[in-house]
Design an enzyme around this catalytic site. Sequence first.
Site, PDB file in Angstrom:
ATOM      1  N   ALA B  10       0.805  -1.226   0.000  1.00  0.00           N
ATOM      2  CA  ALA B  10       0.000   0.000   0.000  1.00  0.00           C
ATOM      3  C   ALA B  10       0.835   1.271   0.000  1.00  0.00           C
ATOM      4  O   ALA B  10       0.335   2.346  -0.316  1.00  0.00           O
ATOM      5  CB  ALA B  10      -0.948  -0.002   1.198  1.00  0.00           C
ATOM      6  N   ARG B  13       4.229   3.047  -5.145  1.00  0.00           N
ATOM      7  CA  ARG B  13       3.612   3.965  -6.110  1.00  0.00           C
ATOM      8  C   ARG B  13       2.298   3.427  -6.637  1.00  0.00           C
ATOM      9  O   ARG B  13       1.276   4.103  -6.625  1.00  0.00           O
ATOM     10  CB  ARG B  13       4.561   4.206  -7.297  1.00  0.00           C
ATOM     11  CG  ARG B  13       5.731   5.117  -6.964  1.00  0.00           C
ATOM     12  CD  ARG B  13       6.372   5.618  -8.228  1.00  0.00           C
ATOM     13  NE  ARG B  13       6.501   4.533  -9.215  1.00  0.00           N
ATOM     14  CZ  ARG B  13       6.832   4.702 -10.485  1.00  0.00           C
ATOM     15  NH1 ARG B  13       7.092   5.904 -10.935  1.00  0.00           N
ATOM     16  NH2 ARG B  13       6.928   3.676 -11.310  1.00  0.00           N
ATOM     17  N   ALA B 106      -2.781 -10.564 -13.405  1.00  0.00           N
ATOM     18  CA  ALA B 106      -2.814  -9.900 -14.714  1.00  0.00           C
ATOM     19  C   ALA B 106      -1.523  -9.124 -14.952  1.00  0.00           C
ATOM     20  O   ALA B 106      -1.137  -8.301 -14.129  1.00  0.00           O
ATOM     21  CB  ALA B 106      -4.010  -8.951 -14.803  1.00  0.00           C
ATOM     22  N   ASN B 108      -1.110  -6.886 -17.128  1.00  0.00           N
ATOM     23  CA  ASN B 108      -1.440  -5.545 -17.607  1.00  0.00           C
ATOM     24  C   ASN B 108      -2.882  -5.241 -17.237  1.00  0.00           C
ATOM     25  O   ASN B 108      -3.791  -5.982 -17.607  1.00  0.00           O
ATOM     26  CB  ASN B 108      -1.254  -5.502 -19.137  1.00  0.00           C
ATOM     27  CG  ASN B 108      -1.225  -4.090 -19.671  1.00  0.00           C
ATOM     28  OD1 ASN B 108      -1.727  -3.169 -19.037  1.00  0.00           O
ATOM     29  ND2 ASN B 108      -0.633  -3.918 -20.839  1.00  0.00           N
ATOM     30  N   HIS B 136       7.123   4.068 -26.862  1.00  0.00           N
ATOM     31  CA  HIS B 136       7.311   4.282 -25.429  1.00  0.00           C
ATOM     32  C   HIS B 136       8.279   5.438 -25.177  1.00  0.00           C
ATOM     33  O   HIS B 136       8.982   5.893 -26.079  1.00  0.00           O
ATOM     34  CB  HIS B 136       7.880   3.023 -24.768  1.00  0.00           C
ATOM     35  CG  HIS B 136       6.857   1.959 -24.530  1.00  0.00           C
ATOM     36  ND1 HIS B 136       6.482   1.061 -25.504  1.00  0.00           N
ATOM     37  CD2 HIS B 136       6.109   1.632 -23.425  1.00  0.00           C
ATOM     38  CE1 HIS B 136       5.566   0.238 -25.013  1.00  0.00           C
ATOM     39  NE2 HIS B 136       5.321   0.559 -23.771  1.00  0.00           N
ATOM     40  N   LYS B 140      12.946   3.391 -21.473  1.00  0.00           N
ATOM     41  CA  LYS B 140      12.644   1.954 -21.459  1.00  0.00           C
ATOM     42  C   LYS B 140      13.875   1.195 -21.963  1.00  0.00           C
ATOM     43  O   LYS B 140      14.461   1.557 -22.979  1.00  0.00           O
ATOM     44  CB  LYS B 140      11.451   1.690 -22.370  1.00  0.00           C
ATOM     45  CG  LYS B 140      10.914   0.267 -22.327  1.00  0.00           C
ATOM     46  CD  LYS B 140       9.592   0.184 -23.102  1.00  0.00           C
ATOM     47  CE  LYS B 140       9.113  -1.252 -23.230  1.00  0.00           C
ATOM     48  NZ  LYS B 140       8.893  -1.904 -21.918  1.00  0.00           N
ATOM     49  N   GLY B 146       6.843  -6.102 -23.989  1.00  0.00           N
ATOM     50  CA  GLY B 146       6.197  -7.393 -23.779  1.00  0.00           C
ATOM     51  C   GLY B 146       4.781  -7.408 -24.337  1.00  0.00           C
ATOM     52  O   GLY B 146       4.334  -8.410 -24.899  1.00  0.00           O
TER      53      GLY B 146
END
Lengths: 250, 250, 250, 250
Positions: B10, B13, B106, B108, B136, B140, B146
């Site tokens: 928690a 970020r 998940a 994403n 992007h 990166k 991915g």
Amino acid sequence: MSITVAVIGAAGRMGSTVCQAVEQAEGLELVARLDVGDTIDVEHLGGAQVAVDFTVPGVTEANVHALVDAGCDVVVGTTGWTEAAYERVREHLARPEAAGRSVLIAPNFALSAVLAMSLAARAARFFESAEVIELHHPDKVDAPSGTAVATARGIAAARAQAGLAPVPDATQTDLHGARGAVIDGIHVHAVRLRGLTAHEEVVLGNPGEQLTIRTDSFDRSSFMPGVILAVRQVGWLEGLTVGLDAVMEM
Amino acid sequence: MSITVAVIGAAGRMGSTVCQAVEQAEGLELVARLDVGDTIDVEHLGGAQVAVDFTVPGVTEANVHALVDAGCDVVVGTTGWTEAAYERVREHLARPEAAGRSVLIAPNFALSAVLAMSLAARAARFFESAEVIELHHPDKVDAPSGTAVATARGIAAARAQAGLAPVPDATQTDLHGARGAVIDGIHVHAVRLRGLTAHEEVVLGNPGEQLTIRTDSFDRSSFMPGVILAVRQVGWLEGLTVGLDAVMEM
Amino acid sequence: MSITVAVIGAAGRMGSTVCQAVEQAEGLELVARLDVGDTIDVEHLGGAQVAVDFTVPGVTEANVHALVDAGCDVVVGTTGWTEAAYERVREHLARPEAAGRSVLIAPNFALSAVLAMSLAARAARFFESAEVIELHHPDKVDAPSGTAVATARGIAAARAQAGLAPVPDATQTDLHGARGAVIDGIHVHAVRLRGLTAHEEVVLGNPGEQLTIRTDSFDRSSFMPGVILAVRQVGWLEGLTVGLDAVMEM
Amino acid sequence: MSITVAVIGAAGRMGSTVCQAVEQAEGLELVARLDVGDTIDVEHLGGAQVAVDFTVPGVTEANVHALVDAGCDVVVGTTGWTEAAYERVREHLARPEAAGRSVLIAPNFALSAVLAMSLAARAARFFESAEVIELHHPDKVDAPSGTAVATARGIAAARAQAGLAPVPDATQTDLHGARGAVIDGIHVHAVRLRGLTAHEEVVLGNPGEQLTIRTDSFDRSSFMPGVILAVRQVGWLEGLTVGLDAVMEM
């Protein structure tokens, strides 16, 4: 075993392009080209299993009835059909002597346009905002395009079913009407630009993210993959089907 | 009746953004915020029905097992999971004492990115050509992303299933590698540009037509609608589910 | 007073389109159509003030010299010119008997493509990042396109002149070459997609902002406005000019 | 030798971002931060050569006069200026005691937005058609955006100067207003979408070709390169300058 095909309206712009496409498609054989003045009956259809009608609103309904009577399944790209005309085709197909016959009437055979509409409706319920921008050549007389209106309605219906609130819009001042048309609560914008053919962009937005679905039809050839798909699949349908979606199994 | 939610990680970020999103979401109630040093057990979870884990690869698997033991359904956004780790979660969930518990992992949570991938795979079989362009920020370290690799694989699988021929490409001379990466036969291009965050464009082409599906993630908030959706739906799942698609019912 | 125009290569695809465009252009009069086998001299040129050459690399240089000798200003769209051939035209035009004659040779007459290149070079010095994506039909044999290479070089030159640092790029892993070609430090990506003709997109990025310049050529007709502009303006030039930019006064 | 800078409105959202940007910019030194309640005079300005005003419409004019009196060149990002207020600044700068002082007032510091406007006006005379689409977050209260109106006016002026005919548009039926606003003959469309910040797309069309110029501002940081450029260049200007274009030397 090829599927044998007749083209009705074979001398027209769309019809002649369809003839070419059928001749080049694997597994299809063009057996008859009919146009104004030709009688639509077994004799002139050369044994066609499927007939493709790209004629004019005034004759297309009579053509379809005659083609069914001659034992063909029918793919129709001619516009101007009404709900009453659909109903008459349904009744005609329901008669015992039409058993096994099917008719597919599609207002738009461009796969990417039909897909864009279908994908937009599918995605719409996940987004707070949605708008439609259609772009066409400047010789088009009506705005917005029928496809854009149908797209907006599909989005609105999907939002309603998902119980979404109206799209957010704080606009207080828009003296000149820049926010465009509102179709079932969805804003639709029409651009007219020399050089373009037929294009549509659906934009969907959430906090921090956007999904864009765009379709570009550059010329008449864009309809052919859809027509060929319909010719191949119409035999698997039953009765009357409206819209290419059905044969795209989506 | 609200769904009660605990957030693990928690103070991070993502975790703190999730806390905010849960507090603002209708029908959800944030009942616990855990971070490094907090024990994951019934006592500290404050009666949470669903726990959301955004921690780090080194601890997420142990967290998930502990959360299931404490009676929670779990939504996981932490990366670094392997097939073996998935299997251990499946076995853990198969035990009688875990009956009724479900875990959703998940990679994403951006709805538009997940949708773009899913819609592209759906549309791919109707098009002769398909390519993927991902864009992007320039910090990166890996290319292609991915998500772009997964998108290309999904398109390739859909094409293979439909029996499509390889994409047409007459390129004979490409000294500098401008045609990009080839993933399962699909060309993938990676753009790195200051100002961008995470974006992907899938272009699909047929004679005379193009379909474009584009997703833009502008910031971290773009993951929140997906996380909230997962929290709301995880209770309806059974066992282990990988990927947000399942709860998007597409 | 119209400008009288001769078209050399009038029976070819581009030549015949040029003939049509000249006939439809206000203030231009088509007075001669020459093709293979026709002698290029005053007699056959019908009093043309301007000649447009869309022939083939093997004959275009000889045509230009003959047209200048016959008193014409010349617009050339044929490709395959070398620096040595340019120099021979310069010398030919420098002779007293060629006083007042001018020749414009342009590798690309698509106004939007020429503009995109010029605008991108102009804007480049204000941005930290820049990349080029070109998109063409899949029958093109070379990648990247000559226009994309020229665009990247123009951007690189503008950045160098402004003293910009190299574009930022933290890529460490790019096993499959997704980052594309690097031309003078600028990444260039080539997409090949059925349905497309010739397209180019330049993306420029700064913290928090992006500028995109995109050009789409949908068909051969896109070259005509540039050809007509060149025909109208070539008389105002002196000696040899290479590139359409000069008559666009940008 | 650094340029010394004071920021007026330093506690505001834009002002504090400007302070950060100045501190990080090579060759600039932040020497004073003033806000509500601080007197604008030599004493409080800490020797600043250039002052940047991001305050509010009610005080910015008085600030500018005081800053000129204190010997500063001034960069102004505050909105709400009228032609009469501009004229008073011109007169103030024309006095002998203000010799050498310059003021730059810019309604928009986003380089890509200013460039888009400038490039669109430059390109407009070569195209038969032109339209403007602006896209913003849904909390914006006015439509179309001021930038879109200015862009349309710039395009219209360039077309008029080149003697172009009105844009072609055969629209006969547009019941719902999908064709948008018409500003000086140019159609302008306003999209409002959650997730967006401030975006504008100019589309220009000819037979067979399209040129698109698009600008995206993703967040407030997009203004900083323009502010820093203005701070560096304002000393080279004379008197009053309105618009960032001047320092972009385009």
